[in-house]
Design a protein around this motif. Structure first.
Motif, short mmCIF file in Angstrom:
data_model
loop_
_atom_site.label_atom_id
_atom_site.label_comp_id
_atom_site.label_asym_id
_atom_site.label_seq_id
_atom_site.Cartn_x
_atom_site.Cartn_y
_atom_site.Cartn_z
N VAL A 76 0.86 -1.19 0.00
CA VAL A 76 0.00 0.00 0.00
C VAL A 76 0.89 1.24 0.00
O VAL A 76 1.79 1.37 0.84
CB VAL A 76 -0.91 0.03 1.25
N SER A 162 -9.39 -5.30 -0.78
CA SER A 162 -10.59 -4.44 -0.86
C SER A 162 -10.79 -3.59 0.40
O SER A 162 -11.58 -2.64 0.38
CB SER A 162 -11.82 -5.30 -1.12
N ILE A 164 -8.52 -1.71 1.76
CA ILE A 164 -7.66 -0.53 1.68
C ILE A 164 -8.48 0.64 1.12
O ILE A 164 -9.19 0.49 0.13
CB ILE A 164 -6.44 -0.79 0.77
N PRO A 165 -8.37 1.81 1.74
CA PRO A 165 -9.12 2.98 1.23
C PRO A 165 -8.85 3.23 -0.25
O PRO A 165 -7.73 3.04 -0.73
CB PRO A 165 -8.58 4.13 2.10
N LYS A 166 -9.86 3.63 -0.96
CA LYS A 166 -9.77 3.82 -2.41
C LYS A 166 -8.83 4.96 -2.81
O LYS A 166 -8.34 4.99 -3.93
CB LYS A 166 -11.16 4.06 -3.00
N ASN A 167 -8.56 5.88 -1.90
CA ASN A 167 -7.69 7.02 -2.24
C ASN A 167 -6.20 6.68 -2.11
O ASN A 167 -5.36 7.56 -2.22
CB ASN A 167 -8.03 8.22 -1.37
N LYS A 169 -2.90 4.05 -3.35
CA LYS A 169 -2.45 3.10 -4.37
C LYS A 169 -2.12 1.79 -3.68
O LYS A 169 -1.59 1.77 -2.57
CB LYS A 169 -1.24 3.64 -5.12
N LYS A 170 -2.42 0.68 -4.35
CA LYS A 170 -2.16 -0.63 -3.76
C LYS A 170 -1.98 -1.65 -4.87
O LYS A 170 -2.51 -1.49 -5.97
CB LYS A 170 -3.31 -1.03 -2.85
#
Length: 192
Positions: A76, A162, A164-167, A169-170
């Motif tokens: 992340v 899924s 991990i916050p959408k804002n 990068k991962k």
């Protein structure tokens, strides 16, 4: 790799360039020779030139090759840059750690002296490490800012992906004991 992410993007790019130029210009330096003078360009480049899993000391120029079970990692990037030079200047950095043998290091739990410093400076990184640690061993990369969680299989990593916050990068990656550059070079008889 993003600048300040702790993923070694610049060092790995430099190593790949040196390996490629060595072949293209038909200089015929050995990997050890390339690694020995690459420290003049930057830290950790020798580790990437040698292209094997290793415990690394110094400025990335003292390598102790090891074999590890290949694992899957959720990485992340919280969109925070951390400059390595600033981390080494931190008054919180322990600079008097006792040296341990390789065999004892491999038996001890992993420890990164920069992690507590990064967590003091970034609430976001501290919260991410705390949340991901509930599911898998989680640490920062090098001096940060990327965070990685270790899994035995890809499916386990995908389940947590899924969360991990959408804002941020991962991505999910598989570890390798030999770099892709070396696999490719061996296939085409590229390395001296």
């Amino acid at each position: 790799m993003p600048l300040g992410s702790g993923l070694g993007g610049g060092s790995s790019n430099a190593a790949t360039t040196l390996i490629a130029l060595n072949k293209l210009w038909d200089i015929r330096f050995t990997l050890k020779e390339l690694a020995s003078f690459s420290v003049k360009i930057g830290a950790d480049i020798p580790a990437f030139i040698m292209g094997k899993t290793a415990i690394v000391e110094g400025i990335g120029d003292i390598l102790h090759p090891i074999q590890r079970k290949e694992k899957w990692y959720l990485i992340v990037y919280p969109l925070i840059q951390i400059l390595t030079k600033n981390m080494f200047k931190s008054p919180y950095l322990k600079k008097n750690n006792s040296k341990k043998s390789m065999s004892s290091l491999l038996k001890l739990p992993f420890n990164n002296d920069f992690e507590n410093i990064v967590k003091k400076d970034s609430r976001i990184i501290k919260e991410l490490i705390s949340m991901l640690s509930f599911y898998a061993p989680t640490r920062i990369t090098g001096t940060g800012s990327c965070i990685f969680s270790e899994f035995d299989n890809k499916e386990s990593a995908q389940k947590i992906f899924s969360l991990i916050p959408k804002n941020m990068k991962k991505f999910i990656a598989k570890s390798m004991n030999t770099s892709l550059v070396h696999h490719f070079c061996k296939k085409i008889n590229f390395i001296y």
